[in-house]
Design an enzyme around this catalytic site. Structure first.
Site, short mmCIF file in Angstrom:
data_model
loop_
_atom_site.label_atom_id
_atom_site.label_comp_id
_atom_site.label_asym_id
_atom_site.label_seq_id
_atom_site.Cartn_x
_atom_site.Cartn_y
_atom_site.Cartn_z
N THR A 186 0.82 -1.19 0.07
CA THR A 186 0.22 -0.57 -0.08
C THR A 186 0.98 1.37 0.12
O THR A 186 1.28 1.25 -1.19
CB THR A 186 -0.97 0.43 1.49
N LYS A 235 3.88 -7.29 3.66
CA LYS A 235 3.84 -5.47 3.09
C LYS A 235 3.77 -5.21 4.85
O LYS A 235 2.94 -5.65 5.80
CB LYS A 235 2.90 -5.52 2.49
N THR A 266 -1.89 -3.51 9.83
CA THR A 266 -2.28 -4.13 8.35
C THR A 266 -1.31 -4.76 7.77
O THR A 266 -0.16 -4.07 6.42
CB THR A 266 -2.70 -2.68 7.17
N GLU A 311 6.04 3.92 7.37
CA GLU A 311 5.32 5.36 6.57
C GLU A 311 5.93 6.41 6.99
O GLU A 311 6.18 6.44 8.25
CB GLU A 311 3.47 5.93 6.99
N ASN A 367 -0.80 9.77 6.66
CA ASN A 367 -1.70 9.91 6.94
C ASN A 367 -3.54 11.19 7.34
O ASN A 367 -3.97 10.96 8.02
CB ASN A 367 -1.51 9.56 8.40
N THR A 413 -9.04 10.62 1.86
CA THR A 413 -9.52 11.72 0.90
C THR A 413 -9.08 12.59 -0.12
O THR A 413 -7.40 12.26 0.15
CB THR A 413 -10.62 12.75 2.06
#
Lengths: 398, 398
Positions: free
Chosen positions: A148, A174, A185, A271, A393, A398
């Site tokens: 992702t 991942k 995740t 991230e 994040n 959106t």
């Protein structure tokens, strides 16, 4: 003397085929893939403890717990199929059905793994097209299709001789955000052609997860879809490995290395991360306390932000240690940053802040804590907290 | 019918004097101050649970637990005097000594509070000059002198008639980073001229802390110096308030309001924060579970980053709820963001992402969760995770 292992470029073990396609679940990257064993494989798994366990995770868990066997894994990124209720469960069954029909196997041999946004239904028309387009090839594109916000694939391939037979162990994973596995995740897989007894496989995985995947954190958030699976199809033709087998220590060490390295790759590629933080805690009363302290340190936002800034602000490390419930005497604690002693006997030690700051610029930072309360050690891995973590994040869905 | 209270601009209650100076502990701001009562005051406190409890916090705790009485508080910012061993303890005694001599009182009536960098000794020559320069005035500069990375003072002043006498309750606090009190470098004080029995004062504080200061988080890091103190010097001349007194409910409500509002000011002014997040959890089996879920949600980096980005990414809220050990049925959970229902019965509800995102732009975001498992509620307060949080904390000490 234990046989050694060799690392090699990533391939699938004997008896496995795989493929991945762009099913348009997302704009441009590969997003649906599968892995197929030519024969049913012994399967073991560990799964998220999140009470909102996603449908694919819950169903795969049930399958493995019942029959300890899988022959195929179908995976997708972009959508986690979590918090999707009845529809989510039906969609997983449908995926299993499509895969089973293509492979002429029963649906209960098909595991399902999803990762991505929580709370959206899977776009099943796209999923169907994607699954129908999958072929049984030797490509390793699947390792890309599950990513992702990861910036790179996470793979490791080791070969070893087990029971006189050449066996290959291929691990891939991942990670990225929502990483604080209690069994993130986070998806991890190690597949092998080695023949290993299912209970032996499960025992190794459950034991090793506690000191590998469960000891990493990116952001302290435990995902709904975490899952690590081991498959062993036995195509190498070795005598089945059990916990009593002479090669068991070797096999366990192999898995330990694979799970540790995959976990570290996930932590390093958290991230927005610019570096890997490895924390070692020695001198704890119990292993559990050592691991808890190590994980608390890599989990501290203040420590993580300091590491991003190359700031040897050890007060934040000490404060994090003190906030745990571990048993120790604050006046006996020692802390080293990249082998520079900054705290001894719970008190400041004079050191060159400039040299320490310089050393923190490296891509791996080693924090070493000795709480001098016992004989147990633990490790944990994490990453720094950066502007990019916030950026990624603040603008995900959106 | 309970008497009501009135809010007014910040002053000290009767019988208190105060002052603050720039003792050059830091570059330019006020950094040393005191608060003095003309008579010994009933004192109550709650303190950090961090095992590296700072010397000033530990010593003030001992004083209050022994005699439930203080007459003066000396405070400094810039240095936390934490992890400073024997020297740290000696330095606190010296501070008490200087203050006691100036005021002609005994040192055991002098409480000490420090906040700032962990692991540096207090610059005692500067402290001495600072303390010697303090005067007994009516200024309220002390509320500024305790700030570190706070962007504003946190004060609230209420007056009420208790036992026929006009009483003033003056609360002030500092917060900003390392805020995750279990009883952060969080300091909170409420001083009053009301006469209140010491055990009554302590009981109220201990009870109210659990649902006020202990329910805020900025970054999940519990400081070494957290402390909230109440002083009540009785100069108002009312009959002493005890837990049996008819005005006890009023006094407790007053403190509840003061502690809640100070806690919210700290959360709103968390390092780098652009908004306050208030989470309400209803329908829990116990109050403790309701509070734990609320605090987990405001503590999630992913939720906090989403709030910064005005992203109604409720999957992160759901995932955080699921990662707690609270008892509930995932299929019965409902979530509202600023009164927009986004999840019902554990599943997505169609809503306008644009409208929801727009509503998240406001300075206070309300998250409302109903887990439909019982009759208990809980609240927690936090702030968003921003680029500025990372900036501030990547460059704090060096």
């Amino acid at each position: 003397m234990m046989t050694e292992w060799e690392e090699q470029s990533f391939i699938w073990p004997k008896g496995y085929t795989s493929d991945a396609v762009h099913a348009k679940l997302r704009y441009s990257k590969l997003d649906v893939g599968w892995l197929v064993s030519e024969v049913p494989a012994a399967a073991a798994g560990v799964y998220t403890t999140n009470q909102f366990c996603a449908a694919p995770t819950a169903i795969t868990k049930q399958l493995i717990q019942k029959k300890h066997t899988l022959q195929a894994l179908v995976m997708n990124s972009a959508f986690a199929n979590a918090c999707t209720g009845e529809q989510g469960v039906k969609d997983v069954s449908q995926e299993q059905q499509w895969v089973a029909e293509k492979l002429a196997i029963t649906p209960d041999l098909v595991g399902v793994a999803s990762t991505g946004l929580i709370g959206s239904y899977l776009p099943m028309a796209k999923m169907e097209k994607g699954i129908q387009a999958l072929k049984q090839t030797s490509n390793t594109l699947l390792t890309e299709a599950i990513l992702t916000t990861d910036t790179k694939t996470k793979t490791l391939c080791l070969t070893a001789t087990i029971g006189g037979k050449q066996c290959t162990f291929s691990g891939f994973a991942k990670g990225s955000g929502m990483i604080h596995p209690n069994m993130a995740t986070m998806l991890g897989f190690v597949v092998t052609d080695c023949q290993i007894a299912p209970d032996c496989l499960q025992t190794m995985l459950s034991t090793l997860t506690d000191e590998t995947f469960n000891q990493i954190t990116v952001d302290g958030d435990t995902s709904t879809n975490d899952m690590v699976l081991l498959l062993a199809n036995g195509v190498a033709g070795n005598q089945e490995v059990t916990t009593e087998h002479e090669d068991y220590p070797l096999v366990k060490n192999l898995y330990h290395l694979l799970l540790t390295e995959l976990a570290k790759m996930i932590a390093r590629d958290g991230e927005g991360a610019t570096k890997l933080i490895e924390v070692t805690v020695d001198g704890a009363k119990t292993k559990k306390e050592a691991q808890a302290i190590a994980k608390a340190i890599v989990g501290s936002n203040l420590v993580k932000a300091a590491m991003f800034g190359n700031d040897p602000n050890w007060g934040r490390i000490i404060s994090t240690i003190g906030a745990t419930s571990a048993t120790f005497d604050p006046n006996k604690v020692a802390v080293q940053l990249n082998e520079i002693t900054v705290v001894a006997d719970g008190q400041p030690v004079a050191f060159s802040e400039q040299a320490a700051s310089k050393s923190l610029e490296q891509e791996i930072v080693f924090v070493h804590v000795d709480i001098n309360a016992g004989a147990h050690s633990g490790k944990a891995w994490g990453c720094d907290l950066t502007y990019d973590y916030v950026k990624i994040n603040a603008t995900y869905s959106t």
